[in-house]
Design a protein around this motif. Sequence first.
Motif, PDB file in Angstrom:
ATOM      1  N   ILE A  38     -24.791 -19.883  -3.563  1.00  0.00           N
ATOM      2  CA  ILE A  38     -23.493 -20.111  -3.887  1.00  0.00           C
ATOM      3  C   ILE A  38     -22.865 -21.382  -3.456  1.00  0.00           C
ATOM      4  O   ILE A  38     -22.390 -22.261  -3.971  1.00  0.00           O
ATOM      5  N   LYS A  42     -21.631 -24.893  -5.244  1.00  0.00           N
ATOM      6  CA  LYS A  42     -20.099 -25.248  -5.364  1.00  0.00           C
ATOM      7  C   LYS A  42     -20.187 -26.834  -4.909  1.00  0.00           C
ATOM      8  O   LYS A  42     -19.384 -27.484  -5.385  1.00  0.00           O
ATOM      9  N   GLN A  66     -23.167 -23.240   9.125  1.00  0.00           N
ATOM     10  CA  GLN A  66     -23.320 -21.946   9.877  1.00  0.00           C
ATOM     11  C   GLN A  66     -24.618 -21.290   9.406  1.00  0.00           C
ATOM     12  O   GLN A  66     -25.164 -20.699  10.102  1.00  0.00           O
TER      13      GLN A  66
ATOM     14  N   ARG B 280     -16.147 -11.329  13.050  1.00  0.00           N
ATOM     15  CA  ARG B 280     -16.474 -12.559  12.821  1.00  0.00           C
ATOM     16  C   ARG B 280     -17.683 -12.540  11.709  1.00  0.00           C
ATOM     17  O   ARG B 280     -18.491 -11.492  11.498  1.00  0.00           O
ATOM     18  N   SER B 281     -17.545 -13.391  10.737  1.00  0.00           N
ATOM     19  CA  SER B 281     -18.413 -13.577   9.515  1.00  0.00           C
ATOM     20  C   SER B 281     -18.688 -15.053   9.467  1.00  0.00           C
ATOM     21  O   SER B 281     -18.211 -15.905   9.831  1.00  0.00           O
ATOM     22  N   PHE B 282     -19.466 -15.132   8.304  1.00  0.00           N
ATOM     23  CA  PHE B 282     -19.593 -16.571   7.865  1.00  0.00           C
ATOM     24  C   PHE B 282     -18.324 -17.171   7.154  1.00  0.00           C
ATOM     25  O   PHE B 282     -18.269 -18.333   7.096  1.00  0.00           O
ATOM     26  N   PHE B 283     -17.131 -16.014   6.912  1.00  0.00           N
ATOM     27  CA  PHE B 283     -16.281 -16.579   6.257  1.00  0.00           C
ATOM     28  C   PHE B 283     -15.007 -16.553   7.268  1.00  0.00           C
ATOM     29  O   PHE B 283     -13.799 -17.203   6.854  1.00  0.00           O
ATOM     30  N   ARG B 332     -10.883  -7.910   2.919  1.00  0.00           N
ATOM     31  CA  ARG B 332     -11.937  -8.287   3.903  1.00  0.00           C
ATOM     32  C   ARG B 332     -13.310  -7.989   3.753  1.00  0.00           C
ATOM     33  O   ARG B 332     -14.394  -8.739   3.879  1.00  0.00           O
ATOM     34  N   SER B 333     -13.472  -6.953   2.931  1.00  0.00           N
ATOM     35  CA  SER B 333     -15.047  -6.442   2.650  1.00  0.00           C
ATOM     36  C   SER B 333     -15.412  -7.154   1.369  1.00  0.00           C
ATOM     37  O   SER B 333     -16.586  -6.801   0.862  1.00  0.00           O
ATOM     38  N   LYS B 334     -14.646  -7.956   0.550  1.00  0.00           N
ATOM     39  CA  LYS B 334     -14.844  -8.538  -0.620  1.00  0.00           C
ATOM     40  C   LYS B 334     -14.939  -9.954  -0.522  1.00  0.00           C
ATOM     41  O   LYS B 334     -15.015 -10.847  -1.177  1.00  0.00           O
ATOM     42  N   LEU B 335     -15.296 -10.575   0.739  1.00  0.00           N
ATOM     43  CA  LEU B 335     -14.869 -11.943   0.966  1.00  0.00           C
ATOM     44  C   LEU B 335     -16.145 -12.676   0.242  1.00  0.00           C
ATOM     45  O   LEU B 335     -15.912 -13.656  -0.296  1.00  0.00           O
ATOM     46  N   CYS B 336     -17.164 -12.052   0.158  1.00  0.00           N
ATOM     47  CA  CYS B 336     -18.472 -12.812  -0.252  1.00  0.00           C
ATOM     48  C   CYS B 336     -18.216 -13.158  -1.986  1.00  0.00           C
ATOM     49  O   CYS B 336     -18.381 -14.199  -2.310  1.00  0.00           O
ATOM     50  N   SER B 337     -17.625 -12.286  -2.525  1.00  0.00           N
ATOM     51  CA  SER B 337     -17.339 -12.076  -4.017  1.00  0.00           C
ATOM     52  C   SER B 337     -16.258 -13.161  -4.030  1.00  0.00           C
ATOM     53  O   SER B 337     -16.129 -13.921  -5.103  1.00  0.00           O
ATOM     54  N   TYR B 339     -15.451 -15.689  -2.144  1.00  0.00           N
ATOM     55  CA  TYR B 339     -15.980 -16.903  -2.000  1.00  0.00           C
ATOM     56  C   TYR B 339     -16.791 -17.433  -3.362  1.00  0.00           C
ATOM     57  O   TYR B 339     -16.514 -18.533  -3.602  1.00  0.00           O
ATOM     58  N   GLU B 340     -17.662 -16.718  -4.033  1.00  0.00           N
ATOM     59  CA  GLU B 340     -18.415 -16.899  -4.966  1.00  0.00           C
ATOM     60  C   GLU B 340     -17.241 -17.384  -6.220  1.00  0.00           C
ATOM     61  O   GLU B 340     -17.659 -18.362  -6.835  1.00  0.00           O
ATOM     62  N   ILE B 344     -11.260 -17.298  -2.576  1.00  0.00           N
ATOM     63  CA  ILE B 344     -11.105 -17.344  -0.942  1.00  0.00           C
ATOM     64  C   ILE B 344     -10.555 -18.991  -0.548  1.00  0.00           C
ATOM     65  O   ILE B 344      -9.709 -18.995   0.480  1.00  0.00           O
ATOM     66  N   ASP B 413     -10.828  -2.620  -6.887  1.00  0.00           N
ATOM     67  CA  ASP B 413     -11.631  -3.255  -7.993  1.00  0.00           C
ATOM     68  C   ASP B 413     -11.059  -3.479  -9.228  1.00  0.00           C
ATOM     69  O   ASP B 413     -11.555  -4.084 -10.164  1.00  0.00           O
TER      70      ASP B 413
END
Lengths: 198, 449
Positions: A38, A42, A66, B280-283, B332-337, B339-340, B344, B413
């Motif tokens: 992804i 981008k 990261q 903490r996460s990648f986002f 918070r649990s949807k951050l990957c989507s 981001y895509e 975000i 959703d």
Amino acid sequence: MVGGLKRKHSDLEEEEEDEKWDWSPAGLRSYQQALLRISLDKVQRSLGPRAPSLRRHVLIHNTLQQLQAALCLTPAPPLPPEPLFLGEEDFSLSATIGSILRELETSMDETEPLQNPAAPPSPQNEVLPQPDPVFLEALSSRYLGDSGLDDFFLDIDTSTVEKEPAGAPPEPPHNLFCVPGSWEWNELDHIMEIILGS
Amino acid sequence: MIPGLGALTQDTLWCFSQVKGTVEVGATEADIISTVEFNHTGELLATGDKGGRVVIFQREQESKNQVHRRGEYNVYSTFQSHEPEFDYLKSLEIEEKINKIRWLPQQNAAYFLLSTNDKTVKLWKVSERDKRPEGYNLKDEEGRLRDPATITTLRVPVLRPMDLMVEATPRRVFANAHTYHINSISVNSDYETYMSADDLRINLWNFEITNQSFNIVDIKPANMEELTEVITAAEFHPHHCNTFVYSSSKGTIRLCDMRASALCDRHTKFFEEPEDPSNRSFFSEIISSISDVKFSHSGRYIMTRDYLTVKVWDLNMENRPIETYQVHDYLRSKLCSLYENDCIFDKFECVWNGSDSVIMTGSYNNFFRMFDRNTKRDVTLEASRENSKPRAILKPRKVCVGGKRRKDEISVDSLDFSKKILHTAWHPSENIIAVAATNNLYIFQDKVN
């Protein structure tokens, strides 16, 4: 939406603090692969007729770093002999991103005064900014697909990401990441070909 | 001022007042509202859109006959502020989208506002004309020059009434000072200067001088490859003309004092909340990026908006905010989507009410949220055409996070992420709010009992 990924992602976030956390190899790998795919997508798409958003670019760049750090926890396997690859140090991912930022800087060179705008913009294919030739070559080279993802990380500058943050996830087991010839290797291969081929 | 103004008590009910904009589904992208701002008295409400236009609404005088009907906002002036430009040297388009509008305090009969796109700030004068001179010596009624040989008498032109005309004229153009995209403008309390901020630099202008500005903040690294942080918003203190704040993409706020040095590279105060390791996460960095920063009217607090929260900071405490409000933590649990699909990176704004007791910010699905700082109550409301009957009371909305969904709730959703409320404004002294939902502007008022 990345369909089946949601469940795995939330699994990860729930278990992050757990010392006895079971790194489901498939889950983590596909998650990180997807994020990488992804992010690279981008970066590619952000070059266009409009000046790109620097904020968005920087945030994606930082996220990519990261990801690099996370994926680089195992040493790269020895490379198969590949004559085209000799001395091509620029094909690390960070250099690719770096060249994109350099391109940004060139395009935003502040010594150039703004032209008087009058005519409407020329057709699309005349005005697309030309990305750094090194970057273009990196994208189009087929051997990147052949050699797999680890070649991207050959010359990573890890000085900025050396210190482990508190509470970082435990290091995944060594057999988690790609070994040349393994099916995961081929899977990453396939992903890279899709990106490069598009 | 109404007593108890702005308090989000059980008695505060928000009603639909007006909606501006087209109804059809396929409205053009140029109509998307990109900024909303009341002037200092609340008499005028300005919007800017992606097409570079500014529309100003004026509140009509309240009529004695209809005491229960507060003044409505009607179109006062419309003008094209910015045009699309093309930078031939860099082969880049420059969007005409209006990023921000800021009003100047009114000092005479005319109104002044600043409007900016990515590169150029303009000062516009909006004034009324309801008389025109008639009886010129050298021109006839149509404005054509008369043959001097036919002029035998001298007369003084007189002013005669005419239909009210509102005209907007560009008085100053502040150009060529920003290499990167302007994200903020802020009028100083001295009313003589203002600042404009882009991703890496902040410039100080004098309203009278357009060919030069002072650079007061510069965070551009010598090597662009080392760039990891950008400026996201900036604002002057409402009372202290030497003080301003700017926020960053790493979730930090710096307060600077222009008396300390000409180039404010060293901050006076540095506001940052330590990261919560369990989240903490990648986002983490992306969602910590501050999209808006606003001083309270009192000047004692600053409010910041990041992707999931609104935070209130006391200027005297740098190590953490004094209040944190969850806007839509279910994301918070949807951050990957998110981001895509790029959501975000959406930049939500936040506003204070006139008494600094309630704060408001937008969300998705055309929802917007209000938080009462005193009672700690919060409410989620929706800007939609379905709730658009005159004086219809807005029903609080609720997002169902898990488990059984109740009848009036909406599940995460089912949220429409294309309907985002990024820009809102609150009247300076009354409970009137303006909410921009894509190409529509909603005006809500509290119920007059």
